[in-house]
Scaffold this motif. Structure first.
Motif, mmCIF file in Angstrom:
data_model
loop_
_atom_site.group_PDB
_atom_site.id
_atom_site.type_symbol
_atom_site.label_atom_id
_atom_site.label_comp_id
_atom_site.label_asym_id
_atom_site.label_seq_id
_atom_site.Cartn_x
_atom_site.Cartn_y
_atom_site.Cartn_z
ATOM 1 N N ASP A 658 0.826 -1.210 0.000
ATOM 2 C CA ASP A 658 0.000 0.000 0.000
ATOM 3 C C ASP A 658 0.862 1.264 0.000
ATOM 4 O OD1 ASP A 658 0.883 -0.490 2.577
ATOM 5 O OD2 ASP A 658 -0.965 0.162 3.555
ATOM 6 N N ILE A 659 2.022 1.222 0.657
ATOM 7 C CA ILE A 659 2.916 2.380 0.645
ATOM 8 C C ILE A 659 3.508 2.564 -0.756
ATOM 9 C CG2 ILE A 659 5.000 3.400 1.620
ATOM 10 C CD1 ILE A 659 2.694 3.252 3.588
ATOM 11 N N LYS A 660 3.939 1.473 -1.363
ATOM 12 C CA LYS A 660 4.493 1.557 -2.721
ATOM 13 C C LYS A 660 3.454 2.075 -3.702
ATOM 14 C CE LYS A 660 7.867 -2.188 -2.105
ATOM 15 N NZ LYS A 660 8.270 -3.550 -2.545
ATOM 16 N N GLY A 661 2.212 1.625 -3.525
ATOM 17 C CA GLY A 661 1.153 2.075 -4.413
ATOM 18 C C GLY A 661 0.884 3.563 -4.294
ATOM 19 N N LYS A 662 0.937 4.083 -3.075
ATOM 20 C CA LYS A 662 0.716 5.518 -2.878
ATOM 21 C C LYS A 662 1.841 6.333 -3.502
ATOM 22 C CE LYS A 662 -1.887 4.940 1.437
ATOM 23 N NZ LYS A 662 -3.160 5.503 0.948
ATOM 24 N N LEU A 663 3.066 5.839 -3.395
ATOM 25 C CA LEU A 663 4.204 6.554 -3.973
ATOM 26 C C LEU A 663 4.133 6.587 -5.492
ATOM 27 C CD1 LEU A 663 7.018 5.060 -1.706
ATOM 28 C CD2 LEU A 663 6.291 7.454 -1.725
ATOM 29 N N ALA A 664 3.658 5.499 -6.087
ATOM 30 C CA ALA A 664 3.715 5.358 -7.545
ATOM 31 C C ALA A 664 2.435 5.779 -8.256
ATOM 32 C CB ALA A 664 4.034 3.902 -7.896
#
Length: 747
Positions: A658-664
């Motif tokens: 979920d953190i990676k998704g928010k960044l990308a």
């Protein structure tokens, strides 16, 4: 016809006869008894057993029948029952009156006979001699004639004790016949903070190196007193910030008393971020930060307070706090109506600044359906009178009554009668199905409100922790009388519990800690400040926003979190701001703000922030909220919320999908900044202003700009497309900022 006696009584009388006959031929025995003072079971024997731990909750006072078939009342509160168990139970096998030294009561406690509890009383001790002499004197019960214990005092009662020194305490019992007795040997001593001071079982206090206030509880046979010690550091306290109100007067006076100089007032950027997080549960926007830093008005900090208290986010954030403690929990799909209605009632009450006593009254005395009167939803979650009294006492009075259901409270004056008298206020709450699926109609049942003490069988009318309550007619709702008592200016708990809870919200530590455990044996670290806050709250007619304002306007709240050489060990005197990790919901919203992504929650409007979630059910759909400890709304204790850090949290921030998704995300901040024509320095400043409400330092700016200028290579060593490289590098920078303590903590 001769009366029939129980076999155990025959054995006891026979043993007594043997003692008398033996004494007739052994003059030495008579002399030994005559030379010994009369031993009281109530005032001598029971204290010995208590001191030795025999009637502790983990030993013979353990629930379910004690230990190995031998049961004693907890801490000796039921002396007559204890006498029956010791003398008459199991055919009197625990005492041997013809040879007292061979009594199991003595041989087991002294280790002469195998004993699961080990050695409790040494054979050459005063305690052993008391028990031995009591048995020699016939093992009688004197409950009716023994002087009644009225109080126990400690000498000295308070004082200043230097670091790394000792102080001997003396416990003195006072009785109904006017007599006094030194009971230091029999009293129990306990420190409320062993990192500051410890105490031996004979009352010798050993003060350690940390300055501040510490309390030593002295307990003797149900009576409690406290030795309050001030431990000074002794450093000069000179550069104290100016006082803005009585909060500063009392905090800084205490710091001067103990010689702990405070840190200076924090800078504007730190203050804006701190106050916005603490009042509204969110980060300041970039625009708010820039405007505040550019503002030259002398009262700009007060302006921010007023703006935040009138904002909807204030109501969202504090509704999130209160609905968790009020158990707004969804266990079934049908709960959604009551969950949303109850949350909306709490939020609207806070936004309108409804007086706190009115909010509590509406909750306690709620009747009707959740559609017409949302506060009745509380009675859906808290159904039984016993649970209702426990929750009300702990949440609104700061008193933990759970122990008193089965026995006298071990650390307080509350008895079982106090417990059931308080529960009687709720015994006339009726319920029946309503037209809304899964929801009840709550009503007052006409009749006399009483509760039954399950131990004594006594029927008890409503009573309020020792205070008299006016007679309640059968057609009167007892809960209204309870609300009257709670909101009275003379109530010793109601206002105190709330101001202590709110103080902890802003300072991380309550003046009384834990914040919902107010008792004589757990005194505040600054009693004058607690009393002043309580007085202010009552005189403001229970105005919550006024209370928040007087706390956060103070320079005590605005101190820097950076310690000086003298206050680095201070954790209770508020000589600096104590940093704390952001709550789960606040952190998730902050990450959304920095990344430019938004978390979607099922069946809620797009853009709903985590601090505005109405109940616990959204934890199921959010691994982030679960990992970072959002509560399930099962307890009135705020300790259900996990505020400590863990390895799982660190791994989640570094690697979770979920953190990676928010960044990308294609609509996020990293993507937008990578496509911007603004100079790299300006784009970096935006990140720092959003994350920290400040400009980057020169070194931080240089490192970030240099990183953006470096070529990005793929796994084969070939340069990556410029657009893609820009996106990934801004993702990296945002990821790095998220994983800093400065971002994850309020400081």
């Amino acid at each position: 016809m001769a009366s029939k006696l129980p076999l155990g009584e025959h054995v006891r009388r026979l043993s007594l006869c043997v003692v008398v006959m033996t004494a007739a031929v052994l003059p030495g025995s008579i002399h030994a008894q005559e030379s010994s003072p009369n031993i009281s079971f109530v005032n001598d024997v029971v204290p010995v057993l208590t001191k030795a731990g025999c009637n502790a909750g983990v030993c013979h006072a353990k629930a379910g029948g004690g230990q190995k078939g031998f049961h004693l009342s907890l801490l000796g509160f039921e002396a007559e029952e204890d006498y029956e168990h010791i003398v008459k139970e199991n055919r009197g096998r625990r005492l041997f009156l013809s040879a007292p030294e061979n009594s199991l009561l003595l041989t087991k406690a002294s280790g002469k006979t195998p004993h699961g509890g080990g050695l409790r009383i040494k054979a050459d001790s005063q305690a052993y001699q008391i028990l031995l002499n009591w048995i020699r004197q016939g093992a009688t019960f004197d409950g009716e004639v023994a002087p009644k214990l009225l109080a126990v005092d400690v000498q000295p009662g308070r004082g200043t004790v230097q670091r790394n020194t000792e102080q001997q305490l003396k416990a003195v019992a006072k009785y109904s016949d006017g007599s006094e007795r030194d009971v230091t040997e029999q009293a129990l001593f306990e420190s409320n903070d062993k990192s500051m001071a410890d105490v031996s079982d004979r009352g010798l206090v050993k003060v350690l190196d940390i300055p501040g206030k510490v309390a030593i509880m002295v307990r003797y046979q149900g009576r409690i007193t406290v030795f309050n010690a001030s431990i000074p550091l002794g450093a000069p306290v000179e550069n104290v910030p100016p006082s803005k109100n009585f909060v500063d007067d009392l905090v800084f006076a205490n710091l001067k008393e103990i010689g702990v100089p405070p840190s200076p007032v924090c800078d504007d950027a730190t203050y804006l971020r701190r106050i916005t997080l603490d009042i509204s549960g969110r980060l300041p926007t970039e625009e708010e930060s820039r405007a505040f830093l550019a503002n030259t008005a002398a009262d700009k900090r007060d302006q921010v307070i007023d703006n935040l208290l009138s904002s909807p986010e204030y109501a969202d954030f504090f509704a999130n706090k209160w609905t968790a403690m009020l158990k707004n929990r969804r266990d079934d799909a049908s709960d959604i109506t009551s969950n949303f209605a109850f949350y909306a009632w709490v939020r609207d009450s806070l936004l309108a600044n409804k007086p706190y006593d009115q909010m509590v009254r509406e909750l306690l005395a709620a009747t009707g359906t959740v559609i017409a009167n949302p506060p009745v939803a509380w009675y859906k979650r808290v159904k039984e009178p016993k649970q209702q009294l426990e929750d009300v006492a702990q949440l609104f009075l700061g008193v933990r009554m759970q122990c008193a259901q089965c026995h006298h409270h071990p650390f307080e004056r509350w008895s079982q009668d106090d417990y059931y008298s308080l529960s009687a206020f709720f015994t006339q709450v009726g319920r029946k199905p309503s037209a809304t699926r899964g929801e009840d109609l709550i009503f007052h049942k006409r009749g006399v409100a009483v509760a039954t003490n399950i131990k004594t069988g006594a029927s008890l009318k409503p009573g309020a922790l020792g205070d008299a309550i006016p007679a309640i007619a059968p057609d009167e709702d007892p809960r209204l009388k309870l609300a009257d008592w709670m909101s009275s200016p003379q109530n010793p708990f109601f206002a105190k519990a709330l101001v202590n809870r709110y103080w902890k919200h802003f300072f991380r530590r309550g003046l009384i800690e834990p914040e919902d455990d107010i008792r004589d044996s757990n005194p505040p670290t600054n009693p004058e400040l607690l009393a002043a806050l309580e007085k202010h709250f009552i005189e403001s007619h229970f105005d919550l926003k006024s209370l928040v304002k007087v706390i956060v306007q103070s320079n005590a709240y605005q101190l820097s979190a950076t310690p000086n050489e003298h206050n680095i060990a201070d954790v209770q005197n508020y000589s600096r701001y104590y940093p704390r990790r952001l709550q789960a919901e606040v952190m998730l919203d902050a990450i959304d703000d920095l990344t430019g992504a938004k978390t979607d929650f099922p069946n809620l409007p797009a853009g709903t922030r985590a601090i505005a979630l109405p109940d616990n059910s959204y934890n199921n759909a959010s691994p982030f909220l679960r990992v970072f400890g959002r509560p399930e709304n099962e307890s009135v204790c705020e300790c259900e919320r996990i505020q400590s850090s863990s390895l799982a949290q660190s791994l989640h921030l570094m690697n979770a999908a979920d953190i990676k998704g928010k960044l990308a995300t294609g609509s996020g901040r990293a993507d937008r900044l990578s496509k911007s024509d603004k100079p790299p320095e300006e784009r970096i400043r935006e990140l720092y202003m959003v994350a920290f409400s400040r400009e980057p330092k020169a070194e931080e700016l240089k490192v970030a700009v240099d990183y953006l200028a470096e070529p990005l290579l793929d796994s084969a060593g070939n340069p990556v497309d410029v657009q893609r490289a820009g996106q990934e590098k801004f993702q990296d920078l945002i990821w790095a900022l998220i994983n800093t303590k400065e971002f994850l903590f309020n400081h």
